[in-house]
Write an enzyme that holds these catalytic residues in place. Structure first.
Site, PDB file in Angstrom:
ATOM      1  N   LYS A  54       0.486  -1.008  -0.106  1.00 40.44           N
ATOM      2  CA  LYS A  54       0.157   0.010   0.098  1.00 40.44           C
ATOM      3  C   LYS A  54       0.574   1.104   0.282  1.00 40.44           C
ATOM      4  O   LYS A  54       0.701   1.904  -0.787  1.00 40.44           O
ATOM      5  CB  LYS A  54      -0.635   0.072   0.873  1.00 40.44           C
ATOM      6  CG  LYS A  54      -1.919  -1.262   0.970  1.00 40.44           C
ATOM      7  CD  LYS A  54      -2.730  -1.478   2.441  1.00 40.44           C
ATOM      8  CE  LYS A  54      -3.886  -2.731   2.274  1.00 40.44           C
ATOM      9  NZ  LYS A  54      -4.531  -2.992   3.496  1.00 40.44           N
ATOM     10  N   GLN A  98      -4.491  -1.678   9.751  1.00 36.91           N
ATOM     11  CA  GLN A  98      -5.119  -2.461   9.259  1.00 36.91           C
ATOM     12  C   GLN A  98      -5.530  -3.363   9.889  1.00 36.91           C
ATOM     13  O   GLN A  98      -4.894  -3.504  10.985  1.00 36.91           O
ATOM     14  CB  GLN A  98      -3.125  -2.920   8.867  1.00 36.91           C
ATOM     15  CG  GLN A  98      -3.381  -4.074   8.085  1.00 36.91           C
ATOM     16  CD  GLN A  98      -3.664  -4.504   6.478  1.00 36.91           C
ATOM     17  OE1 GLN A  98      -3.440  -2.968   6.449  1.00 36.91           O
ATOM     18  NE2 GLN A  98      -4.472  -4.880   6.296  1.00 36.91           N
ATOM     19  N   ASP A 121     -11.030   3.237   4.276  1.00 33.64           N
ATOM     20  CA  ASP A 121     -11.865   1.447   4.584  1.00 33.64           C
ATOM     21  C   ASP A 121     -12.975   2.006   4.521  1.00 33.64           C
ATOM     22  O   ASP A 121     -13.954   0.494   3.915  1.00 33.64           O
ATOM     23  CB  ASP A 121     -11.042   1.107   5.648  1.00 33.64           C
ATOM     24  CG  ASP A 121      -9.965  -0.344   5.158  1.00 33.64           C
ATOM     25  OD1 ASP A 121     -10.440  -0.193   3.668  1.00 33.64           O
ATOM     26  OD2 ASP A 121      -9.216  -0.961   5.296  1.00 33.64           O
TER      27      ASP A 121
END
Ligand code: NDP
Length: 300
Positions: A54, A98, A121
């Protein structure tokens, strides 16, 4: 008949190019550089790979990238304080924590402490509610990537019968909302669904997000259906040598690709699109934060 392979890797490269072009424009015309902060707690090897990838891709599209790697014993209070700092940092437009988090941290509490406008997200309860009510939101990256590929394939999805196998908050449920939003007739199957084969065999679109290697065989698939395989499963691959492994999806690619009209491979399907959509979401968040027009086609 052999299915058309939906090349997620090539599609993701196209999305990244579009993001990169827009990032250049933002810099030249407005002096704005989008920033993405990724927070990783602990040293889970798979998570470390994702975070590295990422960060690399964020820089490649011209954005500012920050990685916050925290010790596995980090307290909830410390993690919340870092998120609070990132929430008020004007250089940061997107924040991603994460998952999974170590057991002692409350995932819901942590995710809901992210500023919803920076929640790239799309897991914050506000974004979940906005998506569910058809309002503008941040859309979870994996289902967004699946939707982009389906729109590209079909043009209009209106009236299609879609079956999603899996009802998780990060894939199955938001996928269902997105397909409903595009006027599909949506069925969400799960571990308690009866006659799964029969349910799947009516679908024009099958999205498999189960986490079980090669669970869906070709004889479940309606001839010509489009199959999107979200699953990522590592299984032994003795044919490659002793102790070797390989990645496979939730559908049995060999048999399904003989029946389907189109199919995403694993690897090289949904996976690359997920990171591309993270970058797209960071750009979308930056445009919204600055009252600028969002680029077309990068969100719903
Ligand atoms: P979860 O484990 O959270 O959810 C799995 C879902 O599958 C559950 O709803 C479960 O039902 C259902 N399920 C389990 N067994 C069966 C069965 N035998 N029949 C029907 N349904 C079943 O997984 P995720 O949604 O997080 O992930 C799914 C897969 O997608 C995983 O392989 C994951 O690695 C992958 N993934 C890939 C991403 C990418 O970028 N490509 C991103 C995110 C995930 P129930 O609710 O009843 O338990």
């Amino acid at each position: 008949m052999s299915a058309q392979v939906i090349d997620g890797k090539a599609f993701a490269a196209k999305v990244r190019d579009q993001v990169s072009e827009h990032v250049k424009l933002l810099k030249v015309e407005h002096g704005i550089v989008p920033g993405l902060a990724v927070v990783l707690v602990g040293e889970d090897p798979a998570s470390q790979v994702y975070v590295r990838s990422k960060g690399k891709q964020t820089i490649e599209v011209g954005m500012h990238s920050e990685e916050h790697k925290l010790d596995i014993a980090t307290s909830e209070a410390d993690l919340l304080s870092i998120i609070s700092r990132l929430n008020s940092d004007p250089a940061i437009n997107g924040i991603l924590v994460q998952l999974p988090l170590p057991k002692h941290l409350n995932e819901d509490l942590v995710i809901n402490s992210i500023d919803p406008a920076k929640d790239v997200d799309g897991f914050h309860i506000s974004n979940v509610g906005l998506l569910g009510t058809g309002q503008r939101s941040m859309v979870p990256c994996t289902p967004l990537g699946c939707l982009m590929m389906l729109r590209e394939h079909f043009g209009s999805l209106s009236g299609k019968d879609a079956v999603i196998i899996g009802r998780s908050n990060i894939v199955g449920k938001p996928m269902a909302q997105l397909l409903l939003g595009d006027s599909c007739t949506v069925t969400v199957a799960h571990s308690k669904t009866k006659n799964l084969k029969q349910v799947v065999s009516h679908a024009d679109v099958v999205v498999a997000a189960v986490g079980r290697a090669e669970m869906v065989p070709g004889d479940w698939i309606k001839p010509g259906a489009v199959v999107i395989d979200v699953g990522i499963n590592r299984i032994p691959a003795p044919e490659k040598g002793e102790g070797k492994t390989k990645l496979v999806g939730d559908v049995d690619y060999d048999s399904c690709s003989k029946v389907a009209g189109a199919i995403t491979p694993v690897p090289g399907g949904v996976g690359p699109m997920t990171i591309a959509c993270l970058l797209a979401n960071t750009l979308t968040a930056t445009c919204r934060a600055n009252g600028l027009t969002e680029p077309e086609g990068l969100t719903v």
